[in-house]
Design an enzyme around this catalytic site. Structure first.
Site, mmCIF file in Angstrom:
data_model
loop_
_atom_site.group_PDB
_atom_site.id
_atom_site.type_symbol
_atom_site.label_atom_id
_atom_site.label_comp_id
_atom_site.label_asym_id
_atom_site.label_seq_id
_atom_site.Cartn_x
_atom_site.Cartn_y
_atom_site.Cartn_z
ATOM 1 C CG HIS A 152 -1.850 1.733 1.216
ATOM 2 N ND1 HIS A 152 -1.406 2.011 2.558
ATOM 3 C CD2 HIS A 152 -2.382 1.919 1.085
ATOM 4 C CE1 HIS A 152 -1.254 3.322 2.900
ATOM 5 N NE2 HIS A 152 -2.733 3.313 1.730
ATOM 6 C CG HIS B 273 11.655 -1.676 7.311
ATOM 7 N ND1 HIS B 273 11.350 -0.729 8.502
ATOM 8 C CD2 HIS B 273 10.573 -2.814 7.294
ATOM 9 C CE1 HIS B 273 9.472 -1.374 8.606
ATOM 10 N NE2 HIS B 273 9.698 -2.615 8.053
ATOM 11 N N GLY C 183 -17.294 12.681 0.964
ATOM 12 C CA GLY C 183 -18.319 12.758 -0.297
ATOM 13 C C GLY C 183 -17.532 12.341 -1.259
#
Length: 300
Positions: free
Chosen positions: A103, A138, A254
């Protein structure tokens, strides 16, 4: 707030580049463009389904403006009349359980009261944890962080450990990465520096996944590994629907619902009181789903 128009154009071009790299690495899947527009603005969702390696993936761009609602005030703790926000958000769910979920999100947020900030990060959620991959991941992030500020990696790594955590399970979502928010331009970090930091993260994101897809994408896997993958996907769903602030803000503002919920996997499962086999890859993975592991200096 005019700076945001240029940032939005830069992020939009970067979205296209990311999709090209990921399509090439997948070797079969194609992203389908789904533009969207609402009163608050618009964007473009690039979605892939049933690729050769990527089962479901999204690389979304958005640029929205609107009234700063009471709900946003409560969520963000700021007072303003209007806001503008732009960013790229991507998540990739693989076919093969040996390939992790990844992600990435970079964003810029500006208010009409003069307050603005950058946010984002990258995190990795393996279904089966291979420590050498966690170390490499990392170290790559630390190298980028150190170009801009030596405090970034330790601070943002800790932030990711705390943020990508399921308290009701007492486990991290994966092996973490870096996470940051409200990163405001100032004396230590100029506006250009912070913008370039987010661009470096977005550029390295498809490169990281290219390497992982090439390493594991064609490896054979068992029914047991696939079953475990779906159980771990269930944990991913729990985090994104209960705790993820991006999901909450997107729905509150929205935004485009399909783009917001594109982060969810195609399939997931839950099993009551599941106990993994003793000394198996499942138990080993659970052992690493905890905070504050020093992956930079990790030795087996």
């Amino acid at each position: 707030m005019k700076k945001i128009d240029k940032i939005a154009a830069t992020y939009s071009e970067l979205q296209k580049k990311m999709c090209q790299i990921l399509e090439s690495a997948d070797g079969g899947g194609k992203f389908n463009s789904i533009p969207w527009k609402k009163e608050i603005g618009g964007g473009e969702s690039q979605l892939m389904e049933d690729g050769k390696i990527i089962e479901k993936g999204a690389v979304n761009f958005s640029f929205v403006k609107g009234k700063f609602s009471p709900g946003m005030e409560q969520l963000l703790g700021e007072k303003a009349g209007e806001y503008a926000a732009t960013g790229i958000s991507s998540i990739l769910h693989p076919q093969n359980p040996r390939v992790p979920v990844i992600h990435m999100n970079v964003r810029y947020f500006a208010l009409d009261n003069g307050v603005s900030w950058f946010g984002g990060g990258i995190d990795l959620t393996p279904h089966i944890i291979y420590p050498e991959d966690a170390v490499s991941f990392h170290r790559t992030l630390k190298e980028i962080c150190d170009r801009y500020n030596h405090k970034f990696y330790p601070d943002f790594k800790k932030w990711a450990d705390d943020y990508f955590f399921l308290p009701h399970r007492n486990e991290t979502r994966g092996i973490g990465g870096i996470f940051f928010d409200r990163l405001k331009p100032g004396e230590q970090n100029s506006f250009e520096s912070l913008l370039n930091f987010t661009l470096d993260l977005a550029n390295v994101y498809p490169e990281i996944y290219d390497g992982l897809m090439r390493k594991y994408g064609s490896k054979p896997f068992s029914k047991r590994e696939k079953k475990w993958q779906n159980l771990r996907r269930g944990r991913y769903v729990e985090f994104n629907l209960i705790y993820d602030r991006g999901t909450r803000f997107g729905l509150e503002s929205g935004g485009n619902t399909e783009s917001i919920l594109a982060s969810l996997p195609a399939d997931a499962s839950w099993k009551t009181n599941y106990i993994p086999p003793k000394d198996g890859f499942e138990e080993n993975t659970l052992h690493f789903l905890r905070k504050d592991i020093d992956w930079i200096n990790f030795t087996a």
